[in-house]
Motif scaffolding. Structure first.
Motif, PDB file in Angstrom:
ATOM      1  N   LEU A   1       0.818  -1.209   0.000  1.00 37.93           N
ATOM      2  CA  LEU A   1       0.000   0.000   0.000  1.00 37.93           C
ATOM      3  C   LEU A   1       0.852   1.260   0.000  1.00 37.93           C
ATOM      4  O   LEU A   1       0.378   2.337  -0.336  1.00 37.93           O
ATOM      5  CB  LEU A   1      -0.937  -0.010   1.217  1.00 37.93           C
ATOM      6  CG  LEU A   1      -2.069  -1.038   1.154  1.00 37.93           C
ATOM      7  CD1 LEU A   1      -2.801  -1.119   2.485  1.00 37.93           C
ATOM      8  CD2 LEU A   1      -3.055  -0.692   0.048  1.00 37.93           C
ATOM      9  N   GLN A   2       2.118   1.120   0.389  1.00 40.60           N
ATOM     10  CA  GLN A   2       2.984   2.290   0.432  1.00 40.60           C
ATOM     11  C   GLN A   2       3.940   2.382  -0.755  1.00 40.60           C
ATOM     12  O   GLN A   2       4.851   3.186  -0.738  1.00 40.60           O
ATOM     13  CB  GLN A   2       3.860   2.249   1.690  1.00 40.60           C
ATOM     14  CG  GLN A   2       3.092   2.398   2.969  1.00 40.60           C
ATOM     15  CD  GLN A   2       4.013   2.235   4.151  1.00 40.60           C
ATOM     16  OE1 GLN A   2       5.060   2.858   4.219  1.00 40.60           O
ATOM     17  NE2 GLN A   2       3.632   1.375   5.075  1.00 40.60           N
ATOM     18  N   THR A   3       3.726   1.561  -1.751  1.00 43.58           N
ATOM     19  CA  THR A   3       4.635   1.541  -2.899  1.00 43.58           C
ATOM     20  C   THR A   3       4.793   2.922  -3.511  1.00 43.58           C
ATOM     21  O   THR A   3       3.826   3.610  -3.789  1.00 43.58           O
ATOM     22  CB  THR A   3       4.103   0.592  -3.982  1.00 43.58           C
ATOM     23  OG1 THR A   3       3.868  -0.668  -3.390  1.00 43.58           O
ATOM     24  CG2 THR A   3       5.105   0.445  -5.112  1.00 43.58           C
ATOM     25  N   LEU A   4       6.020   3.328  -3.710  1.00 40.88           N
ATOM     26  CA  LEU A   4       6.292   4.645  -4.275  1.00 40.88           C
ATOM     27  C   LEU A   4       7.367   4.598  -5.342  1.00 40.88           C
ATOM     28  O   LEU A   4       7.198   5.124  -6.442  1.00 40.88           O
ATOM     29  CB  LEU A   4       6.748   5.583  -3.153  1.00 40.88           C
ATOM     30  CG  LEU A   4       7.395   6.890  -3.601  1.00 40.88           C
ATOM     31  CD1 LEU A   4       6.411   7.747  -4.357  1.00 40.88           C
ATOM     32  CD2 LEU A   4       7.951   7.647  -2.406  1.00 40.88           C
ATOM     33  N   VAL A   5       8.467   3.950  -5.047  1.00 42.18           N
ATOM     34  CA  VAL A   5       9.645   4.078  -5.880  1.00 42.18           C
ATOM     35  C   VAL A   5       9.517   3.440  -7.259  1.00 42.18           C
ATOM     36  O   VAL A   5       9.937   4.021  -8.256  1.00 42.18           O
ATOM     37  CB  VAL A   5      10.849   3.466  -5.117  1.00 42.18           C
ATOM     38  CG1 VAL A   5      12.066   3.465  -5.977  1.00 42.18           C
ATOM     39  CG2 VAL A   5      11.099   4.247  -3.858  1.00 42.18           C
ATOM     40  N   GLN A   6       8.905   2.251  -7.314  1.00 38.65           N
ATOM     41  CA  GLN A   6       8.847   1.561  -8.610  1.00 38.65           C
ATOM     42  C   GLN A   6       8.097   2.341  -9.688  1.00 38.65           C
ATOM     43  O   GLN A   6       8.583   2.454 -10.816  1.00 38.65           O
ATOM     44  CB  GLN A   6       8.235   0.158  -8.450  1.00 38.65           C
ATOM     45  CG  GLN A   6       9.157  -0.830  -7.747  1.00 38.65           C
ATOM     46  CD  GLN A   6       9.035  -0.750  -6.248  1.00 38.65           C
ATOM     47  OE1 GLN A   6       8.601   0.267  -5.689  1.00 38.65           O
ATOM     48  NE2 GLN A   6       9.423  -1.809  -5.578  1.00 38.65           N
ATOM     49  N   PRO A   7       6.906   2.888  -9.388  1.00 38.96           N
ATOM     50  CA  PRO A   7       6.241   3.669 -10.438  1.00 38.96           C
ATOM     51  C   PRO A   7       7.079   4.851 -10.910  1.00 38.96           C
ATOM     52  O   PRO A   7       7.111   5.158 -12.100  1.00 38.96           O
ATOM     53  CB  PRO A   7       4.956   4.147  -9.758  1.00 38.96           C
ATOM     54  CG  PRO A   7       4.686   3.159  -8.703  1.00 38.96           C
ATOM     55  CD  PRO A   7       6.031   2.739  -8.205  1.00 38.96           C
TER      56      PRO A   7
END
Lengths: 334, 287, 454
Positions: A246-252
């Motif tokens: 839910l906290q994914t940020l870096v990959q996108p």
């Protein structure tokens, strides 16, 4: 013969709790010992998490821009704006979808790999290493690798497609970008595999042997022995994977097409993230670093925190029905 | 005991052989898919800048540019950064494993008032996005004069990590109550129960914890980029910053550097993963 | 039991360690603000500028010896910069992409006024300063005049065009000449003729104006060429609804739809440089510095080939007023709260006024901000001499664009990208894109005015 009559005061076990008689069971588990064991975390946590969170909460009631001294209190304005912001809702939906797909797949995948590779067969060590390898590569590099593989004009996949006579597919932009994001997150299955491998080791061999002697096939052994004993670990992976997903940020950010013409240093910019990859945290990052709206960003972060808290609470609650512990977790004996 | 964990009875022997071959085939296929991006990265490092940007995609380079690998090792002080990052990751991994094992044991086997809320609170801290804590943490460490030093990692290691605590807690929670009871009957204190009895039983988890923590620091980019400066930073950050020509990143050199970058941890993992198969779990009640 | 005691003493020890550090730390910070530089001999200079250490190599050690200091170079990181400023110990020298960033930074009171330093300097002499230094000037209201707040590493006229003669030959299009008066519409047509597509891929991009890098600057230039202006006099409002702005935006949408360059529908993973170097872009919009890159360090044999086949012409025009501005002028500034400002300025003098500068300009890395370095620019090969001539003749058209101190540069870029790309992809009409863009930028300016207390 109860334990109490065998207790020797010389070993140093306090017999009475400081003013808190809770029944004889409690005398075996003095609270101060518990706190003695958990104190490192308590101290660290307070300093390094509680304080910043409090700071962020205060920030969310202002319109601070990150640098200058001219900011004002705006009360709950940031929260109401967020509530009415279609971008926020879109990013929340997209994040939910992403979690719904990525989490079960990565759990199943990690567990599956661990089961396959838990056997003492040839080359298992090599396979384990191969599957863990992507986790060893830093995120920046993994995203770059995926971009190289999936680049429309120069990538490996389209090269293979061309060889077979199929036109190139623009993998890295909408609508395919989301699929690539999922693939990138699944590429890190090795981490979960490692944890499940460790968990599988804890299953007493006698239990499985006894079961097979009794005539239980592999599937029944898995369902009735392996799975229950492994359930604390599965629960662990489920909760933590859910929280981090839910906290994914870096990959996108890293998968977005090139930003500046090289001369600008290739800064990661949230505005080039594809719609399919536009997760909640990407919007937050944009608010902080593209639009310099620290107050609004802080409000969004607190909202996310509460959402994650709610979702985790649901999962925790459900865990009592399927997670099996040897030592009961709420104080009563098994 | 050294018997495998999943045994196959004799009746399934023939089916087992066929099944095994199928399994190996599937594993090899999957392994190829997993390796593809890494292999492609290594090939990319061997290609020249213009070849990598060509629409005429070839797997092998037309002319191998070993120079990229040479540049990867010489444009930055690769050896020095490797050593310092190795030490940093190692120290952190050991510290965080030790402290998390203690805390996890406390949560799993000990009672105390507020244990459940405290555990939930600990879990809640993982829900705080790093972006939130990074600037305030920097300010705190800056006031303490600890930025541009390795102390934050020592402190973070000592403070235990919720991830690792949770891991140990789950591991300890799965062990039978009888082990403890026997030890208490023998008059052992809790630390001894922890140290001599239960900890050895979770050796695979210890190995897992160390590996995961080491890998995390080895691959972490954000924290060293902010808390360290150009001289004492980790290998990953040094690579991202150093392979430049006039401010523009040389991606072919970066790809070559990445190949070297993953090697140490890879070797470490390959060596350590053997402990996963060492039969550790016994039902043994001591004595 | 013994173990209990030893466990607790370990806890006690680590708590003491933390406490001790905290006390020591606060004692240090109590000794004066940023005091570690004050009287300390052998100070540490923090430079936040990627690649300077690679560029300087051994010369960095020479500087350290000459000034009895240590120089630590770090990658530019926005988060780290913000954190460091918040903590009160910013780096001593910070990279900036230049023109569009400076007014906002200066207006927020973050940047040290360098006038006194320049006055005393023996390396940066007033008469030697190229007009480009105006990018780093601000008089409280407008960019271009007033005190100096930074210094450029080098500069170029960023909308100039590099073209690949071989690709032109293949498409049977006559080469561009520096004396041509190219318009944007001409270029779009050329782009269509030069683009080659096959099997879903783009083998050759006809015209890549480098969309997604300083779009605001390009728009400002296109509007100025038509005699208009994006910003009003006091920079409190950007008007995207004027006919000039509309024409510029319409051109971009047409270009985006024509798909003759890397854009939202034709992404590239890296940047245009390697793609041009592979012979896959016919015309690209970069300044003088690109010439050195084409044949630079790791370019290999192909690089020399492409360099020899590359032509260089002035920027295209959208109207009758000739504007050929520098849109970036990457350079460095010194934060007001930096610990070693004098030393930072000395470093600046050394880096772009001393031996490293000579090396940089001999390689043709860009145009120098100090006029006397111009003679060092490469002219040994036929094409180098050609490019040099073209550039020198075009310098008379150089101007300094004026950006608004109220508008945060990344916020404006974001607004432009989001809205215009929607129109390029056919998701909205140009008019609604303009409306969206106008609203977004108005909000950005509004926020900026509040933050500056205007």
């Amino acid at each position: 013969m109860t334990l109490l009559t065998r207790q020797d005061p010389a070993t140093g076990h306090p017999v009475a709790r400081a003013g808190r008689p809770r029944g004889r069971r409690w005398k075996r588990y003095p609270t101060w010992k518990f706190y003695a064991f958990v104190s490192p975390w308590v101290i660290g946590c307070l300093a390094l998490t509680a304080v910043p969170m409090g700071y962020a909460l205060l920030l969310s009631f202002t319109d601070f821009d990150g640098l200058s001294g001219n900011w004002r209190w705006v009360g709950l304005d940031n929260y109401t704006t967020a509530f009415h912001d279609p971008v926020v809702w879109a990013s929340l939906r997209r994040t939910g979808l992403y979690a719904l797909i990525a989490v079960p797949l990565s759990l199943a995948g990690g567990l599956g790999l661990a089961l396959l590779l838990n056997q003492r067969l040839r080359a298992m060590g090599v396979f384990r290493t191969i599957f863990y390898l992507p986790s060893v590569v830093p995120v920046v590099a993994t995203a770059l690798m995926f971009k190289l593989v999936f680049d429309r004009d120069t990538g490996l996949v389209n090269g293979i497609l061309a060889w077979v006579g199929i036109d190139a597919v623009p993998w890295l932009i909408d609508p395919h970008a989301f699929t690539i994001l999922i693939m990138l997150s699944l590429w890190g299955l090795g981490g979960g595999m490692v944890i499940f491998l460790a968990g599988l080791q804890a299953i007493p061999a006698e239990l499985l042997e006894a079961a097979s002697v009794d005539g239980a096939g592999p599937l029944r052994r898995f369902w009735h022995i392996t799975l229950p004993v492994l359930s604390p670990m599965i629960f662990f992976q489920l909760v933590l994977t859910l929280i981090t997903t839910l906290q994914t940020l870096v990959q996108p950010l890293l998968l977005a097409p090139a930003v500046s013409g090289g001369a600008g240093g290739g800064a990661t910019d949230a505005t080039h993230v594809q719609q399919g990859d536009f997760l909640y945290m990407v919007n937050v990052y944009a608010q902080f670093f593209s639009y310099q709206k620290y107050g609004y960003g802080a409000a969004l972060l607190w909202i996310l925190f509460l959402v994650i808290l709610a979702v985790t609470a649901v999962v925790l609650r459900s865990s009592t029905s399927w997670v099996h512990y040897e030592v009961d977790q709420d104080g009563s004996e098994q | 005991m050294t018997t495998p964990k999943l045994t196959l009875s004799n009746r399934d022997a023939l089916g087992a052989r066929r099944g095994r071959r199928l399994m190996y085939a599937a594993l090899v296929l999957l392994a190829l898919v997993f390796l593809a991006p890494l292999v492609w990265n290594a090939l990319y490092a061997l290609k020249s800048r213009s070849e990598s940007a060509s629409t005429d995609v070839h797997v092998l380079p037309q002319s191998a540019e070993w120079g990229n690998f040479h540049r990867a090792l010489t444009m930055i002080d690769f050896g020095r950064y490797t050593v310092t990052t190795f030490m940093l990751a190692g120290i952190f991994a050991l510290l965080v494993t030790a402290s998390s094992a203690l805390v996890g044991f406390g949560f799993a086997r000990l009672r105390g008032r507020g244990r459940k809320p405290l555990f939930t609170l600990m879990l809640a801290t993982t829900m705080v996005p790093q972006i939130l804590t990074v600037i305030p943490t920097y300010v705190i460490f800056s006031k303490l004069g600890l930025v541009n030093t390795y102390w934050p990692w020592v402190l973070w290691g000592l403070a235990a990590s919720p991830f690792h605590v949770f891991l140990f807690r789950q591991a300890f929670a799965g062990l039978p109550r009888e082990l403890e009871e026997a030890a208490i009957l023998d008059g052992c204190g809790y630390f001894r129960i922890f140290w001599q009895i239960l900890l050895p039983l979770v050796r695979p988890v210890i190995a897992t914890s160390i590996i995961l923590a080491f890998t995390f620091v080895w691959g972490d980019f954000i924290t060293p980029a902010i808390f360290l400066n150009g001289d004492n930073t980790t290998l990953g950050v040094a690579m991202a910053a150093g392979y430049t020509d006039g401010g523009i990143t040389l991606n072919n050199v970066l790809a070559a550097g990445t190949v070297f970058y993953v090697l140490p941890v890879l070797v470490l993992f390959f060596v350590a993963q053997r402990s996963f198969t060492r039969g550790v779990a016994t039902s043994g009640l001591k004595g | 039991m013994q173990h209990h005691l030893s466990r607790r003493s370990l806890l006690g020890r680590s708590a003491a360690a933390v406490g001790g550090v905290a006390l020591g730390g606060s004692a240090l910070s109590a000794c004066g603000t940023g005091g570690s530089g004050g009287g300390g001999s052998h100070p540490t200079l923090q430079v936040m500028y990627d690649g300077i250490d690679t560029e300087l190599g051994k010369q960095l050690a020479a500087f350290e010896r000459a000034n009895d200091c240590k120089v630590v170079v770090s990658k530019f990181d926005q988060v780290k910069l913000n954190a460091a400023i918040a903590a009160g110990n910013p780096p001593d020298l910070v990279r900036t992409s230049g023109a569009s960033e400076m007014p906002n930074l200066i207006a927020r009171g973050l940047v040290e006024n360098l006038d006194p330093y320049f006055a005393k300097s023996t390396v940066f002499k007033a008469a030697d300063l190229d007009p480009i230094v105006g990018v780093y000037r601000f008089d409280g209201k407008r960019q271009g005049k007033g005190s100096v707040y930074g210094f450029p590493s080098d500069f170029s006229q960023d909308a100039m065009l590099w073209f690949n003669k071989e690709l032109f030959d293949k498409a049977k299009v006559s080469h561009l000449k520096p004396t041509d008066s190219l318009t944007y519409d001409d270029l779009l047509d050329l782009g269509k003729r030069l683009t080659v597509r096959k099997g879903g891929k783009v083998d050759v991009f006809g015209f890549d104006p480098v969309w997604n890098f300083v779009n605001q600057a390009h728009l400002m230039q296109m509007i100025a060429q038509q005699g208009g202006s994006l910003w009003n006099d006091d920079f409190t409002k950007a008007d995207f609804t004027t006919p000039e702005a509309r024409r510029a935006l319409q051109w971009y949408v047409d270009w985006g739809k024509a798909r003759v360059g890397s854009g939202p529908l034709d992404p590239i993973s890296d940047w245009q440089g390697p793609v041009y170097g592979a012979g896959r872009i016919a015309v690209v919009s970069y300044g003088y510095w690109f010439g050195a890159w084409i044949n630079g360090g790791d370019a290999g044999a192909k690089g020399a080939e492409i360099a020899a086949a590359s032509g260089f012409v002035p920027a295209p025009q959208m109207g009758s007023t000739r504007v050929d501005a520098c849109m970036t002028a990457t350079g460095a500034w010194i934060p007001k709260k930096a610990a070693h400002k004098e030393l930072a300025f000395k470093f600046l003098e050394f880096w772009r006024g001393g031996a490293p500068a000579e090396a940089h300009f001999k390689a043709g890395g860009g145009l120098p901000a100090l006029k006397h370095f111009r003679t060092l620019l490469p002219k040994s090969t036929a094409f180098d001499a050609d490019h040099y001539q073209t550039q020198m003749k075009n310098l008379k058209n150089l101007s300094v664009l004026q950006f608004s101190p109220y508008a945060n540069y990344t916020a404006v870029e974001g607004a432009i990208t989001t809205n215009v790309e929607a129109a390029m992809k056919g998701q909205t009409s140009l008019d609604s894109a303009i409306r969206g863009l106008q609203t977004a930028v108005d909000a950005v300016v509004q926020q900026g005015k509040q933050q500056l207390g205007a």
